[in-house]
Write an enzyme that holds these catalytic residues in place. Structure first.
Site, PDB file in Angstrom:
ATOM      1  CB  THR A 170      -0.902   0.066   1.251  1.00  0.00           C
ATOM      2  OG1 THR A 170      -1.584  -1.157   1.403  1.00  0.00           O
ATOM      3  CG2 THR A 170      -1.918   1.191   1.140  1.00  0.00           C
ATOM      4  CG  HIS A 201      -4.993  -6.232   4.279  1.00  0.00           C
ATOM      5  ND1 HIS A 201      -4.258  -7.299   4.720  1.00  0.00           N
ATOM      6  CD2 HIS A 201      -4.103  -5.285   3.902  1.00  0.00           C
ATOM      7  CE1 HIS A 201      -2.968  -7.010   4.624  1.00  0.00           C
ATOM      8  NE2 HIS A 201      -2.851  -5.789   4.124  1.00  0.00           N
ATOM      9  CG  ASP A 218      -3.634  -1.355  -2.197  1.00  0.00           C
ATOM     10  OD1 ASP A 218      -4.274  -2.306  -2.692  1.00  0.00           O
ATOM     11  OD2 ASP A 218      -3.386  -1.270  -0.971  1.00  0.00           O
ATOM     12  CG  HIS A 219      -1.211  -4.161  -3.035  1.00  0.00           C
ATOM     13  ND1 HIS A 219      -1.849  -5.234  -2.460  1.00  0.00           N
ATOM     14  CD2 HIS A 219      -1.198  -3.193  -2.087  1.00  0.00           C
ATOM     15  CE1 HIS A 219      -2.174  -4.941  -1.208  1.00  0.00           C
ATOM     16  NE2 HIS A 219      -1.804  -3.699  -0.959  1.00  0.00           N
TER      17      HIS A 219
HETATM   18  C1  GP9 Z   1      -2.070  -0.849   6.531  1.00  0.00           C
HETATM   19  C2  GP9 Z   1      -2.679  -0.964   5.199  1.00  0.00           C
HETATM   20  C3  GP9 Z   1      -2.419  -2.298   4.581  1.00  0.00           C
HETATM   21  O1  GP9 Z   1      -2.143   0.391   7.099  1.00  0.00           O
HETATM   22  O2  GP9 Z   1      -2.290   0.076   4.386  1.00  0.00           O
HETATM   23  O3  GP9 Z   1      -1.134  -2.401   4.151  1.00  0.00           O
HETATM   24  P1  GP9 Z   1      -0.676  -3.486   3.089  1.00  0.00           P
HETATM   25  O4  GP9 Z   1      -0.360  -4.734   3.833  1.00  0.00           O
HETATM   26  O5  GP9 Z   1      -1.766  -3.698   2.108  1.00  0.00           O
HETATM   27  O6  GP9 Z   1       0.522  -2.891   2.462  1.00  0.00           O
HETATM   28 MN    MN Z   2      -2.756  -2.644   0.617  1.00  0.00          MN
END
Ligand code: GP9
Ligand code: MN
Length: 647
Positions: free
Chosen positions: A298, A413, A472-473
C-alpha cells in the site's frame, strides 16, 4: 544470605534476568503492543534476551572483577536509558523512537519540552534493574571467576547468544514473514525482535541511506532530467482543468484487482456499484491499468501516487527514505490553496506513514486515534470500511475547502475475514480459503464505496468534488495460482499472472458528463500527472516518470517494479516476450528494445531516491541546483563528449 559465597558470574546472571524482566514488564505496562495469540506473547517475552546476553556478555572479556562489573553497569545504564527514552517518547507520540525523529527539528522542535512533561517521579522504577545490579555488585560476595574466564566458556556463551538470536528471528519470521525486508511497522518490529534489536536495525537502515545520500551530488540528476524531459506528454486540452477548484478525494481500494470488475462469481456480480460506475456518464474507467508496487505494498502505491517515482526494489521506501526531499502531489496542491489530509483507521506508524507524510507535506493525518470504533465495527485489520467511510466524510465536512484527502480502506485485506452479517455473497469454492473469501470482502469494499458516495451527498460535498479511486496492489498472490486457474477457467501462465496485476482506476467527476471507458494502457506512475492536470495544475517542470493518461502523447509502457513490463504490443514476463492480444509467446526481439529501457528507468528512479537528488532540483523553474564545481565539471564533460559543440 549476603554472607554466603555466590557462584561465579552471579552478577552477570542477575543483570541479565533483572533487565530482561524489567524490559518485559515495561512492554506490558508502558506501550500498547497488540498481542493476538500465545506465540506472539512468547516472542515478546523472549525478544529482549539475545541482545542482553550479548551486551552483558561483553563483560566476560574483561580480566578483573572490577572491570567486569563496570562493563555490566554500563550496559545496564545504557539499556535503561534507551528503554526509558522510548517510554517517555511513547507517552507523547504513541510511537517508538526512530533515528530520523531525532534529527527532524522542524516538526519536533517541541520534542524536548513535551518529553519533559511526560516524566514522573515514579519513573525511577524503570531503572530498578540498575539499582538491583548496583546493590548486587556492592553487597554480594561472589566467588571470583578464575583470573580470566576460559576462552572455551566465552565461546560457548556467545554460541548460546547466537542460538537465542536465531531462535527469536526464526519465530519472528514464522509469525510475520519478511519482517526485516519490509519493516511494516515499528510496533511489529519491537514486538518481534525486541526493543534493543529494533534500534540496531533502525540505525543500520538509516545509516545505509544516509551514506548513499552523502555520496550523491546534483550532477547525477543531469542525465535523469534529460530522460524525463524527453518523455513528458502534453496535457490533453479536453481534460486539463476538468476538475479545477473541486475537492479532490482519492480512495485507495485495498487489494482490489481488475478481474473482479464486471465479472461474476457463482452467477453473482462481485462489485455491482463499481460495475455501474464503469458505465457511468460522469466516470472515466481504465480497465488496462496496472499496479507497480514492490515490497512496500500500500505504501508503495501511495509513493507512486504522490511522486510519480518508482518505489524501491529492496525494502519499503516509506521506511528507508522518509527523510528525503520530495515534490509530492500534496505539496503542490497545498501550494495551490488546498488543505491536504490522509484518512486511515490504522496506527500512524504503520508503513512509517507518520514520518513520510511530513516529508510529503501532508497537513493532517487522521489515523486510528481520529476514529471511534463502536461495537461490531472492527474486523480483520481493524475498523470496517463502511463506518470508516461515514466518519471520514464527517471529518471532511470539517475540513477547509478546497481539500485534497486520501482515504485508505482496509477491510479487503488478506486474510479477508468478515463478520457473518457483512457477507453479502457466497464464498467461492476452491482449495484456497484466501481466494474463496476474497470475493466476499471485495463485495464489502464495493458496498463501502457506495456508502462513501451516499455520505458525500448527504454532507453536500459530492457535487463539488472529484473522486479518484485506484486498486493498490494484488490481493491474490501467485501462491493461489491453482485456485485462480479454477476461477478463471484457464491456466495462470506468466502472461496471465502479469495481466492479473491490473487494478481498477476510476476518475469520477460529478455532473461533468465526461464519462467513458478509456482503454489506454497505464500504471500507478501515471496517477500524479493525470490528476494534477485534471486539477488544472501544470507538471511540465516536475521530475516525474509517469504521463497524463488522457494525453494523446501518453506512451503505453508500464514497468513493473520487478522488471516485467507491458507495451501496446507485448507483455514481458518471466524472461519471455508474449503477444499482448493472444498471450502467445513471441520472438524475444520484439521485447528487447524495451528490456534495457525498463531497467534504466527503474535505475534512474532508484538513484533519485538513494541520493535524495530532489534536494538538488528547483521545482519552481525546473532547473538543477548545482555547485560551481559541479557546473564546471559538467560543462567539461559535455565538451569532451561533443568537442564540436562549443556553445
Ligand atoms: C495498513 C494498510 C495495509 O495500514 O495500508 O497495508 P498493506 O499490507 O496492504 O501494504
Ligand atoms: Mn494494501
Amino acid at each position: 544470605m549476603l554472607k554466603k559465597e555466590w557462584p561465579k558470574h552471579s552478577i552477570l546472571a542477575i543483570a541479565i534476568v533483572a533487565t530482561w524482566l524489567k524490559t518485559y514488564v515495561t512492554y506490558k505496562t508502558s506501550f500498547s503492543i497488540t498481542i493476538d495469540n500465545a506465540l506472539q506473547e512468547f516472542i515478546l517475552f523472549i525478544n529482549p534476551l539475545s541482545l542482553l546476553l550479548f551486551a552483558y556478555g561483553i563483560s566476560l572479556f574483561f580480566k578483573t572483577e572490577k572491570a567486569k562489573n563496570r562493563s555490566i553497569m554500563a550496559v545496564a545504564v545504557i539499556a535503561s536509558i534507551i528503554l526509558y527514552a522510548n517510554v517517555a517518547f511513547y507517552r507523547f507520540f504513541s510511537d517508538f523512537i526512530t533515528l530520523p525523529v531525532l534529527f527532524q527539528t522542524n516538526n519536533f522542535g517541541d520534542l524536548g519540552s513535551s518529553a519533559a512533561e511526560s516524566i514522573y517521579a515514579t519513573d525511577v522504577l524503570f531503572f530498578l534493574d540498575v539499582i538491583v545490579i548496583f546493590l548486587a555488585i556492592k553487597f554480594l560476595k561472589v566467588k571470583p571467576s578464575s583470573m580470566n574466564t576460559a576462552s572455551v566458556q566465552r565461546k560457548s556463551y556467545m554460541i548460546l547468544t547466537a542460538a537465542v538470536l536465531f531462535f527469536n528471528l526464526g519465530l519472528a519470521e514464522a509469525e510475520r514473514p519478511q519482517l526485516l525486508t519490509r519493516s511494516f511497522d515499528r510496533e511489529m518490529l519491537v514486538k518481534n525482535i525486541g526493543m534493543y534489536n529494533y534500534h540496531i536495525y533502525d540505525i543500520y537502515i538509516q545509516s545505509k541511506s544516509q551514506a548513499q545520500r552523502a555520496l550523491a551530488d546534483g550532477s547525477e540528476l543531469v542525465e535523469v532530467n534529460n530522460y524525463v524531459r524527453s518523455n513528458q506528454p502534453e496535457p490533453s486540452p479536453e481534460m486539463f482543468a476538468a476538475a479545477e477548484g473541486r475537492n479532490l478525494i482519492v480512495v485507495t481500494l485495498e487489494s482490489m484487482q481488475s478481474f473482479l470488475i464486471n465479472n461474476e462469481m457463482n452467477g453473482e456480480e462481485i462489485t455491482p456499484f463499481l460495475n455501474g460506475l464503469t458505465q457511468d456518464k460522469d466516470t472515466v474507467y481504465f480497465p488496462n491499468f496496472y499496479h507497480q508496487t514492490g515490497l512496500g505494498k500500500t505504501s508503495d502505491s501511495e509513493f507512486l501516487l504522490e511522486n510519480s517515482l518508482y518505489p524501491l526494489s529492496g525494502g519499503a521506501v516509506f521506511f528507508t527514505h522518509s527523510g528525503n526531499t520530495f515534490n509530492s502531489m500534496a505539496e503542490r496542491l497545498g501550494e495551490n490553496g488546498y488543505y491536504t489530509a490522509v484518512q486511515h483507521a490504522n496506527t500512524k506508524s504503520f508503513w512509517n506513514r507518520d514520518m513520510m507524510y511530513q516529508s510529503f507535506n501532508i497537513e493532517k493525518f487522521h489515523d486510528i486515534e481520529s476514529y471511534t470504533i463502536g461495537e461490531g465495527e472492527a474486523v480483520n485489520w481493524g475498523m470496517k470500511d463502511i463506518p470508516f467511510m461515514e466518519q471520514s466524510v464527517d471529518q471532511m465536512a470539517e475540513m477547509p475547502q478546497p481539500f485534497y484527502s486520501r482515504l485508505l480502506t482496509l477491510t479487503n485485506h488478506h486474510p479477508f475475514y468478515l463478520d457473518e452479517e457483512d457477507k453479502l455473497i457466497e464464498e467461492f469454492d476452491s482449495d484456497s480459503g484466501t481466494l474463496n473469501r476474497y470475493f466476499q470482502t471485495a463485495r464489502y469494499l464495493d458496498e463501502s464505496v457506495e456508502a462513501l458516495f451516499e455520505d458525500l451527498k448527504e454532507q453536500g460535498l459530492y457535487e463539488n468534488s472529484v473522486i479518484v479511486m485506484y486498486g493498490d496492489h494484488y490481493g491474490i498472490s501467485e501462491n493461489h495460482n491453482e485456485a485462480m486457474a479454477q476461477y478463471l477457467g484457464k491456466e495462470v501462465t506468466p502472461y496471465e499472472s502479469a495481466q492479473l496485476q491490473k487494478v481498477p482506476f476510476f476518475v469520477h467527476i460529478p455532473g461533468s458528463g465526461k464519462g467513458y471507458v478509456e482503454e489506454e494502457i497505464g500504471g500507478q506512475i501515471d496517477m500524479r500527472p493525470t490528476i494534477m492536470h485534471l486539477m488544472g495544475i501544470e507538471t511540465e517542470k516536475d521530475l516525474q516518470f509517469g504521463g497524463d493518461l488522457f494525453s494523446d502523447e501518453h506512451e503505453e509502457f508500464v514497468i513493473f517494479r520487478d522488471g516485467r513490463f507491458i507495451t501496446d504490443e507485448n507483455v514481458y514476463a518471466g524472461n519471455v516476450c508474449y503477444d499482448i492480444d493472444t498471450g502467445e509467446e513471441t520472438d524475444i526481439a520484439e521485447c528487447e528494445p524495451h528490456i534495457e529501457r525498463a531497467q534504466q528507468e527503474l535505475d534512474y528512479s532508484e538513484s533519485i531516491i538513494n541520493g535524495d537528488l530532489l534536494r538538488f532540483y528547483d521545482q519552481e523553474n525546473g532547473q538543477l541546483i548545482l555547485t560551481k564545481e559541479e557546473q564546471e565539471k559538467l560543462e567539461k564533460e559535455q565538451l569532451e563528449e561533443n568537442p564540436n559543440n562549443k556553445e
